[in-house]
Design an enzyme around this catalytic site. Structure first.
Site, PDB file in Angstrom:
ATOM      1  N   HIS A   1     -65.946  -7.205 101.457  1.00 14.83           N
ATOM      2  CA  HIS A   1     -66.984  -8.190 101.760  1.00 14.83           C
ATOM      3  C   HIS A   1     -66.807  -9.430 100.898  1.00 14.83           C
ATOM      4  O   HIS A   1     -66.535  -9.327  99.703  1.00 14.83           O
ATOM      5  CB  HIS A   1     -68.372  -7.610 101.461  1.00 14.83           C
TER       6      HIS A   1
ATOM      7  N   GLU B   1     -74.741  -3.696  96.688  1.00 12.34           N
ATOM      8  CA  GLU B   1     -73.336  -3.733  96.303  1.00 12.34           C
ATOM      9  C   GLU B   1     -73.209  -4.598  95.064  1.00 12.34           C
ATOM     10  O   GLU B   1     -74.143  -5.312  94.714  1.00 12.34           O
ATOM     11  CB  GLU B   1     -72.505  -4.434  97.404  1.00 12.34           C
TER      12      GLU B   1
END
Lengths: 305, 395
Positions: free
Chosen positions: A252, A214
């Site tokens: 996140h 990510e």
């Protein structure tokens, strides 16, 4: 073979009488995982859903000698729970809890590092992760077991459902997975991409690795540098967050492009320069693995520099 | 979570980090009254004042958000000019931020300017100190042009920010030896503040050495760890909802993780990683994502309905793509939620639903039989292509 966990792995669950802990302890047992019981302070000596409950991890260790502790403790108490497991000598700790303050994890990680430097072995997976699964062996986490199929691809990822997406493709194509490790979406965590890649490289059952990263940080880049220098197995990489704007946290805690660093574009470029096969469309992760493995000479030649 | 400069300076002061004295006002009348009463900072002999717009974004100086008043009589005019103004900086986006408060502080005699920050550094997994002799400049620019002018060192959490750390930074900055002690104290105080209040970042740019040899934080930027707010009541009290997007506030009330973007195709996804990947796939298919939205693991009819309301609350949205990978969440429940919610909220834009995973087949059947005006997809990219086509067709 597989990495870290298999059919013989002995598991306890911290927070086993809570809603999440109870549900997933049962689901793991149904999958075939050897869940030997759990820990909830104040409920020692009771039995919950057929699981013996102990007051402390130390009591559980004395009673059943677990290899793994799976943690479902609320964020305010999770750091303490991880340290409790480490202090009791549990060698693999899997922390599912989402929302642990970063500074708590900074201190936990420092203590685990010190213990490892002193010669103990204590590994942490997570926090804020789906856990680890070796298909047909042990499911230690919250992932849906049935989408997996035992096979030859190792999967390591910072995300949950995006991992399921990739796993599902691998399963549908008949490739299957050796072990899938969700390392979690927080900025400070235990095992990292690099650690898991090293384990997959040594595992005879794993023939290729899917690495799902990510935006944020530089862990993917470090892992890719390691792969170039030390790995013979092909690594297929995907980085989520190409369209994420800088400075915004995308769900996140670790998924944020800050100070111009950690953008998906830069990561993909870096990964490619280290010989990782980068896909920009998550729909074709499985297909790309299949194509790679169908070539006769897919093995990489490590290049130290 | 971020706070304003004036709030950060108050916190600094309470931790023994020196800041210029000042006052915050939200009207020119208030400024006039305080000046005429010779209250606080206006009682002394200070001839120069800084008048600073309070918004949660850097780059205010360049955007005209900071004025220097050479006399008290200039202050109300500057306050009036700044209040109600929309400042556009490199951190606000093109829409800018409305100024609702102005901070007025005593000017200081600047001998030297420095940059100092503490960040929770994920690479070292420690709190790192960044210091530079190039105060007042964007640290990213300094880092690109003159990396040797930046010192980065990380603090061992087991040891803390000891005096030797302060001395090393002071020496790098070329401070006179007489200021080593006060600099080390300042740094240790900042570190204590960082730990006590669960900061992610504390930045002073510039930190100045005054003409009379004091260290003073002329600016203050602080951001906190959202995960730790549950134990930071005092910090939470400083939250300014005006600085946040209305739809994002509404979403957080329903435990939905939503970030507004400036595209036209909305998406609703379970899981943060898959949500980001879905945005990316929308772009790959030729569209632009209107948001990030993670409905989480426990998506119910109610959460799906709230999510639809939030997505449709954005006037830019021209189509919605729902992408659910059922794991613990079962797809037929999601399908039920979508059917119920779609009827309630009166969808007026194209909808594509992609269901995969647990009970996906049943879920897709339910959607097809619902009679709702929507398209069903099995694969991720297929879904993205369908919504992009539908939006193009609707134009």
């Amino acid at each position: 073979m597989s990495i870290l966990v298999d059919r013989s792995t002995r598991v306890i669950v911290q927070g086993i009488t809570g809603k999440e802990g109870s549900y997933h302890a049962t689901a793991c047992r149904e999958y075939g995982t050897r869940v030997l019981g759990g820990v909830t302070p104040g409920k020692g000596g009771t039995v919950h859903e057929g699981f013996p409950v102990w007051d402390s991890v130390r009591d559980a260790v004395d009673a059943v000698h677990p290899d793994v502790s799976l943690i479902f403790v609320p964020p305010a108490f999770a750091a303490d729970a991880i340290l409790e497991a480490a202090d009791a000598g549990v060698e693999l700790i899997v922390c599912i809890t989402e929302g642990i303050p970063v500074q708590d994890m900074m201190r936990v990680r420092r203590i685990l590092d010190i213990r490892n430097e002193e010669g103990e072995t204590v590994r942490l997976i997570g926090p804020n992760c789906p856990g680890i699964i070796t298909p047909d062996g042990a499911k230690i986490g919250i992932m849906p077991g049935y989408i997996h199929k035992r096979g030859k691809v190792g999967v390591v990822s910072r995300s949950g459902t995006l991992t399921y997406e990739a796993v599902w493709q691998l399963t549908q194509l008949g490739l299957g997975e050796s072990t899938c490790v969700g390392i979690g979406g927080d900025p400070v965590r235990g095992l990292n991409f690099l650690d898991v890649l090293a384990l997959f490289e040594k595992d005879p059952e794993t023939e290729a690795i899917v690495m799902i990263g990510e935006i944020g940080g530089d862990d993917e880049e470090r892992a890719a540098a390691f792969a170039r220098a030390h790995m013979t197995k092909p690594v297929i990489g995907f980085i989520a967050g190409l369209t994420a704007p800088p400075g915004r946290r995308m769900g996140h805690a670790g998924a944020i492009v800050s100070g111009g660093k950690g953008s998906a574009r830069d990561k993909m470029k870096a990964l490619e320069s280290y010989g990782i096969i980068v896909v920009d469309n998550p729909s074709i992760i499985g297909k790309t693995v299949a194509e790679t493995l169908s070539k006769g000479d897919y093995r990489r030649v490590p290049t130290c520099h | 979570m971020n706070i304003h400069e004036y709030q950060a300076k108050e916190l600094f002061r309470s931790y023994g980090v020196a800041v210029p004295s000042g006052v915050v006002v939200d009207s020119p009348e208030e400024a006039r009254r305080l000046i005429s009463e010779k209250a606080g900072i206006f009682s002394g002999s200070s001839a120069v004042y800084a008048v600073k717009a309070q918004i949660h974004a850097g780059g205010r100086g360049k955007a005209g958000g900071v004025k220097i008043a050479k006399s008290v009589s200039d202050i109300p005019g500057y306050v009036e000019a700044l209040l109600g103004k929309t400042l556009v900086t490199h951190q606000t986006g093109p829409e800018g931020r409305l100024v609702r408060k102005v901070w007025i502080e005593e000017g200081a005699q600047i001998a030297r300017e420095f940059y100092l920050s503490l960040v929770l550094d994920r690479s070292s997994r420690r709190i790192s100190i960044l210091a530079s002799t190039e105060g007042g400049m964007e640290i990213e620019e300094v880092s690109a042009a003159h990396p040797e002018k930046i010192l980065t060192l990380s603090v061992d959490p087991e040891m803390g920010c000891k005096s030797f750390v302060g001395r090393r930074v002071a020496s790098f900055l070329g401070l006179p030896i007489t200021l080593y002690g006060s600099f080390s104290t300042l740094l240790a105080n900042l570190y204590r503040f960082f730990l006590d209040t669960d900061c992610m970042m504390v930045e002073i740019n510039p930190l100045i050495q005054t003409g009379d040899g004091r260290l003073l934080a002329l600016d203050a930027k602080v951001s906190f760890d959202d995960n730790a707010l549950y134990r930071q009541e005092k910090v939470l009290a400083l939250r300014d909802l005006f600085e946040e997007n209305e739809l994002e506030i509404e979403a957080s009330k329903h435990r939905l993780n939503y970030v507004k973007l400036d595209g036209s195709i909305a998406c609703m996804v379970n899981g943060a990683g898959l949500a980001m990947a879905t945005m990316d796939v929308i772009a790959l298919a030729g569209g632009t994502p209107a948001n990030f939205l993670d409905v989480g693991g426990g998506a119910s009819k109610e959460t799906v309905e709230q999510a639809f309301r939030i997505l449709l609350g954005d006037p830019e949205v021209k189509g919605i793509f729902v992408n659910i990978f059922g794991g613990i969440v079962r797809c037929e429940r999601i399908a039920g939620g979508i059917i119920a919610a779609a009827k309630d909220v009166k969808l007026h834009v194209p909808l594509v639903v992609r269901l995969q995973g647990t009970n996906a087949k049943e879920g897709r059947e339910m959607l097809r039989e619902s009679g709702l005006d929507l398209q069903v997809a099995e694969e991720l990219f297929e879904g993205a292509q369908k919504i992009v086509q539908a939006v193009k067709g609707a134009k």
